[in-house]
Design an enzyme around this catalytic site. Structure first.
Site, PDB file in Angstrom:
ATOM      1  CB  CYS A 105      -0.930   0.009   1.220  1.00  0.00           C
ATOM      2  SG  CYS A 105      -0.026   0.037   2.773  1.00  0.00           S
ATOM      3  CB  CYS A 133       4.519  -0.186   1.760  1.00  0.00           C
ATOM      4  SG  CYS A 133       3.472  -1.458   2.505  1.00  0.00           S
ATOM      5  CG  ASP A 166     -11.167  12.153 -23.188  1.00  0.00           C
ATOM      6  OD1 ASP A 166     -10.646  13.079 -23.815  1.00  0.00           O
ATOM      7  OD2 ASP A 166     -11.383  11.033 -23.678  1.00  0.00           O
ATOM      8  CB  THR A 187     -12.903  10.914 -28.028  1.00  0.00           C
ATOM      9  OG1 THR A 187     -12.908  12.119 -28.778  1.00  0.00           O
ATOM     10  CG2 THR A 187     -13.108   9.728 -28.953  1.00  0.00           C
TER      11      THR A 187
END
Length: 732
Positions: free
Chosen positions: A56, A59, A432, A434
């Protein structure tokens, strides 16, 4: 064929992206634990490794702490998304850094070495062993309580071994109160007062959580490696008239390479062939292939749509468009502080405070007040049990697990509790265009035939000319003819007109398809006006001409998703503002944004999107929603990245969340769910700490003992779990 273009095609200017070395201000983890100096002295080298064993983002902080203990290290930064450790230190400190990180329980490998695949079920072996021992212990406790206690004690010791060993390693490397220490203290404290079953259960839940986080982290890292898959491993180089297959690393600026139709460019190049169409959607977000003329630059990762092409290499090895996008992802990751789990942060104060308080309760009254040792040791043990963080450990994960489960039922995959919490704070959403707000596939939107000619006849002529073409516009015209059940016409002598369009002989006559501005005939004013109106709406226009006479035009457009308008409106009601960031031309972007009633920014390259996201993110927490590789750096730079389920692997794996069913209407629902989860976490923490506070006072006053102390801990655990389960209703 050559589509009409509302404006000149833009070559991806990835050469403009200049990434500076890791700076002190950008790389600093910005956490209280970071003790890096504000102004680093000059260093002999910038060392890098690939880190194995991180489960994670917490860490990453542990690895950084271990590296900073080495003399000569002025800066240590872990890029969690790419598993890289970057250290500013003299080259002779390399071995010392490796020893320090290895001693902390992690492995450093050469940064260019391939990632080691997970061993699958073997990673879960400790969890399975502990679960089996728990079942055996429970069975023995039903038969004989004494045997059951011994069995639970043995089970706890088996589970404690790897956790305590890692806690000791981390203490030696500078992380004194990591979550492993928290678990060790909780389990040992429970064993001391005889709560053996609870001690074993805490360890089992902890190990399960660690494995799930490790699995999610490995999945996320695979997405970054998918960028490399955009480039072929070898290239066809032309030298002295001979073709030779060479490794990608051997290409140098000035080399001439050849790319077949459907092949990807291995490096940035300058087109030597007269003209060609390239699919650059993975890099720019442009939904339609772009026509490139001789001498224009084409970025690595682009696909030659319909012909064999020759190019001159213009990029150095490791510095192509794909490499720059990868570095943009790393740079965005470096600017973000490592995400720390709540319980790990809280344990820095909570665990030592409880241990110190219990020790003081056991010793001060007998030593200074002549009180009975047995009575106050008993109270200290009860206090230690009250302080056992079982309820706290479960309070946050229980709410998060319920929230994640409810989100998955709604078709959203959210990668971890930190991501879920950030979703709840989102006040802006950048889309976005497209493949996100639009379907990502052109469709015929209008067929305008000349007087005396039916629409079906015009469509039949156009479909006949396009037969066999793989161009997306051609496929859209053919699909429209099939949908309308237009009788097919025979075509022969099909040929591509370089930079102009296509033509074929249909029913004995030559029919040509072309962009209106490439026609050899003059268009009447009424036709020019119609075409201008269509192009102003962001549509692509194709003109059909037969032997010098205009037959008509076909308009094509990437249409909105059916749920896009509803999703934007729901976000507005939640107080979340929407903006569109796209690589498409301004006219196409304006048409889509106008329909949705949102702001927009067009003609953005990946680096431009990152800059726009950073600017918006400074105003308020921003979520970036996309589906392409070009969106990946912006997703990483945003507070949270959300990918569409039908997007590319890189977008899905780089993002912190994904709408698996690609339903935009689930986005506002997920934001509402995340906000509810955050409220639930606060309630759970209040319940856990509140009950402990009450029983802390009553224990010191002698009103409660060990049995009620057990009830305080287990009761709080039950309450926070029941409260968290309420979130599951929101997934229906």
């Amino acid at each position: 064929m050559t589509p009409s273009s509302p404006g000149p095609a833009k070559t991806p200017q990835f050469a403009k992206l200049k990434l500076s070395p890791l700076s002190q201000s950008d790389a600093c983890c910005e956490s209280a634990a970071c003790d890096a100096p504000q102004a680093a002295p000059e260093i002999a080298a910038r060392l890098s490794w690939r880190v194995e064993g991180m489960d994670c983002a917490a860490c990453a902080r542990k690895v950084e702490n271990a590296a900073r203990q080495v003399p000569g290290v002025s800066q240590a930064q872990v890029l969690f998304a790419t598993q890289k450790l970057l250290v500013n230190a003299p080259d002779e400190a390399r071995e010392a850094v490796e020893r320090a990180v290895n001693a902390a329980g992690y492995t450093l490998l050469d940064s260019r070495s391939p990632a080691v695949a997970s061993s699958g079920w073997r990673d879960w072996l400790p969890v399975l062993v502990l679960a089996v021992l728990m079942l055996i212990s429970w069975g023995l406790a039903r038969i004989n309580p004494s045997f059951g206690t011994l069995a639970f004690t043995a089970t706890t010791l088996v589970g404690l071994w790897p956790v305590t060993r890692q806690a000791i390693r981390l203490m030696r490397s500078g992380s004194w109160f990591a979550i492993e220490t928290l678990m060790s203290v909780a389990a040992i404290g429970a064993l001391i007062i005889g709560a053996t079953a609870e001690a074993a259960m805490v360890l089992l839940l902890f190990l399960i959580g660690e494995q799930l986080e490790g699995w999610a982290a490995n999945r996320a890292r695979k997405g970054v490696s998918a960028l490399v898959a955009l480039r072929p491993e070898t290239a066809v180089r032309l030298r002295d008239g001979q073709r030779e297959s060479v490794a990608l690393e051997t290409l140098r600026p000035g080399d001439v390479i050849e790319v077949a139709a459907g092949g990807r460019l291995p490096a940035d190049g300058r087109l030597l062939s007269p003209c060609a169409s390239f699919d650059e959607s993975a890099l720019t977000g442009e939904s339609l292939p772009v026509e490139r003329q001789q001498g224009e630059k084409v970025a690595a990762g682009a696909t030659s749509v319909d012909r064999l092409v020759q190019l001159e290499v213009v990029s150095e090895p490791g510095d192509s468009a794909i490499d720059r996008i990868l570095r943009l992802i790393e740079e965005a990751e470096a600017r973000r502080a490592p995400i720390e789990r709540f319980i790990d942060r809280f344990s820095r104060v909570y665990t030592p405070a409880i241990m110190l308080l219990a020790l003081l309760v056991m010793t001060i009254p007998p030593l200074f007040l002549a009180a009975a040792w047995q009575e106050w040791i008993y109270k200290g043990l009860a206090l230690l049990l009250i302080g056992c963080p079982c309820a706290l450990v479960i309070s946050t994960p229980a709410a998060i697990t319920s929230g994640l489960a409810a989100a998955s039922r709604r078709g959203a995959l959210i990668k971890g509790g930190a991501a879920l919490e950030i979703v709840g704070r989102v006040q802006q959403v950048a889309f976005d265009k497209t493949g996100t707000l639009t379907a990502g596939k052109p469709q015929v939107t209008a067929i305008i035939a000349e007087e005396g000619l039916e629409e079906s006849a015009l469509l039949a002529f156009a479909a006949a000319v396009e037969q066999g073409s793989t161009h997306p516009l051609a496929q859209a015209i053919i699909e429209e003819a099939d949908r309308r059940r237009v009788a097919p016409l025979r075509a022969k002598a099909q040929r591509t007109l370089a930079g102009t369009g296509l033509e074929a002989e249909v029913e004995g006559r030559i029919v040509r398809l072309s962009a209106p501005d490439k026609l050899e005939i003059a268009l009447p004013e009424r036709w020019r006006q119609r075409i201008s109106e269509l192009e102003a709406q962001g549509q692509t226009v194709v003109a059909a001409v037969c032997e010098g006479e205009l037959l008509g035009t076909l308009a094509l457009r990437d249409t909105l998703r059916p749920d896009a308008r509803d999703a934007v409106e729901r976000l507005r009601k939640l107080g979340v503002q929407s903006v569109m960031l796209t690589g498409d031309n301004p006219r196409a972007a304006a048409a889509v944004a106008g329909e949705l009633g949102m702001d927009y920014r067009a003609s953005l390259l990946p680096g431009d999107k990152v800059a726009a996201v950073n600017e918006l993110n400074r105003r308020a927490p921003l979520a970036m929603v996309g589906d392409g590789i070009n969106d990946a750096p912006a997703m990483k730079a945003a507070a949270i990245g959300i990918a569409m389920g039908n997007g590319t692997d890189v977008a899905l794996e780089t993002a912190d969340a994904a709408l698996t069913h690609s339903r935009l209407t689930e986005l506002p629902a997920i934001i509402s769910l995340a906000r509810a989860t955050h409220r639930n976490i606060r309630q759970n923490v209040a319940i856990a700490l509140g009950l402990k506070g009450v029983f802390l006072v009553t224990t010191l006053l002698g009103m409660t003992g060990l049995w009620l102390a057990v009830l305080a801990d287990t009761g709080a655990t039950v309450l926070v779990t029941a409260n968290a389960l309420r979130l599951l209703r929101k997934g229906r």
